[in-house]
Write a protein that holds these residues in place. Structure first.
Motif, mmCIF file in Angstrom:
data_model
loop_
_atom_site.group_PDB
_atom_site.id
_atom_site.type_symbol
_atom_site.label_atom_id
_atom_site.label_comp_id
_atom_site.label_asym_id
_atom_site.label_seq_id
_atom_site.Cartn_x
_atom_site.Cartn_y
_atom_site.Cartn_z
ATOM 1 N N ASP A 164 8.097 -21.627 -0.154
ATOM 2 C CA ASP A 164 7.566 -20.542 0.659
ATOM 3 C C ASP A 164 8.282 -20.472 2.005
ATOM 4 O O ASP A 164 8.609 -19.387 2.505
ATOM 5 N N GLU A 190 3.881 -26.901 4.807
ATOM 6 C CA GLU A 190 3.698 -25.867 3.794
ATOM 7 C C GLU A 190 4.599 -26.150 2.583
ATOM 8 O O GLU A 190 5.458 -27.031 2.619
ATOM 9 N N GLU A 239 1.833 -26.578 10.862
ATOM 10 C CA GLU A 239 2.487 -25.304 10.602
ATOM 11 C C GLU A 239 3.927 -25.351 11.091
ATOM 12 O O GLU A 239 4.257 -26.062 12.032
#
Length: 356
Positions: A340, A336, A308
């Motif tokens: 985004d 990710e 993350e």
């Protein structure tokens, strides 16, 4: 097979033999005591789960590995290598925990410390002259400064000093300090190696058999040994290191270009590789604090190297050097989707003032 790439080594090293009914993964060995007569005898001295992790990381770094309970446990064992009153050279912008450990030992009269600006090559080489141990980070944390490791090794060895390289940021996929002449490599395995923000662990790797035995003895005497479950998790994370580093680095390189074009950012620091970015917010520390509180995807947290994306203003820590800009935000880019990540980050940046 010989000449395997690091990506393949990360997947295959430290596995059981390819024999019928053998598991593909080394099991977790939960044992504090072993039957007498062998090489281990007691849980502080060894564990088969440690051995699997140590084999894998040792192959990646090109040496022999020792697992520790944390990165700071590993760092403390290395600081113990030097004699009473000896001098340790360390980057002034090095990892805060390492610098604080050095300062604590100096305050208690155990050794002396010299903090040096590693971007000043002449000053760095001069500091090596009376050192017993030269401690390198490249990139440094959080300033992201680079060091000519081979050049420092040459000068330090000529002065009779050992060289330690903290390779946490680069990982053995992007940099292998032992191949550049370093004596010891340090990792906070908490970060990229385990990669999932669920493990506290450290590691030391060396190609010097004598140093290996000395460090191993320090681990046993101080009880700085990792848990079997934590080590198993770290090895599991190591299997995907190459994929995670590849994706995080690709994401970081996209974000670096976009951050450089954003009016709310005064300076972007990026060493050209890896997943860590330093971004100095133009409007100063209050705006930087606002930034890390107003995203929904990016997590305000102090660690790094996980799947993350996390970030923090480093000067919120009182012990961070005053030479680190107050508005510097360290970003640990995850895996990710980059669009985004940028949409979330840009939305927060767009709400910031562009000047102090």
């Amino acid at each position: 097979m010989a000449d395997l790439t690091p990506a393949t080594v990360a997947v295959t090293a430290g596995r059981p033999a390819h024999e019928p009914d053998q598991p593909l993964n080394v099991p977790i060995t939960m044992a504090s005591t072993y039957v007498a007569g062998g090489d281990v005898e007691y849980g502080r001295y060894g564990n088969p789960t440690w051995t699997a992790f140590e084999d894998a990381l040792g192959q990646l770094e090109g040496g022999r590995c020792l697992a520790f309970a944390s990165g700071m446990a590993a760092a403390s064992a290395l600081l113990d290598l030097v004699g009473q009153g000896a001098n340790v050279v360390m980057p002034r912008h090095g990892y805060n925990g390492s610098v604080m450990a050095l300062a604590d030992l100096e305050a208690r009269g155990r050794l002396s410390g010299t903090l040096v600006d590693v971007t000043d090559t002449a000053a760095l080489h001069a500091a090596c002259a009376d050192a017993a141990l030269v401690w390198i980070e490249s990139p440094t944390n959080p300033a992201l400064e680079l060091v000519d490791i081979a050049g420092v090794v040459e000068v330090a060895h000529a002065a009779g000093a050992y060289v330690v390289v903290d390779n946490t940021f680069a990982t053995p996929l992007l940099q292998q300090p032992l191949s550049l002449g370093a004596d010891l490599v340090l990792h906070s395995a908490t970060k990229y190696l385990s990669g999932h923000s669920d493990v506290l662990m450290g590691a030391v790797v060396t190609a010097d058999d004598e140093l290996y035995e000395v460090v191993k003895n320090r681990r046993s005497l101080t009880g700085a040994s990792p848990g079997a479950f934590e080590t198993w998790l770290a090895l599991r994370g190591l299997r995907t290191l190459h994929l995670r580093v590849e994706r995080a680095q690709a994401n970081a390189q996209v974000l670096v270009e976009r951050l450089r074009d954003h009016a709310a950012i005064e300076e972007v620091r990026y060493p050209g590789f890896g997943g860590i970015i330093g971004a100095v917010v133009a409007a100063g520390p209050d705006a930087a604090d606002l930034l890390v509180r107003t995203t929904s995807l990016w997590v305000h947290a102090t660690s790094l190297g996980g799947v993350e994306s996390t970030f923090e203003r480093r000067r919120r820590w009182k012990a961070e050097p005053v030479t680190i800009p107050e508005g510097l935000v360290r970003l640990s880019v995850g895996i990710e989707d980059v669009e985004d990540l940028w949409r979330d980050l840009a939305g927060a940046l767009d709400r910031l003032p562009t000047t102090r």
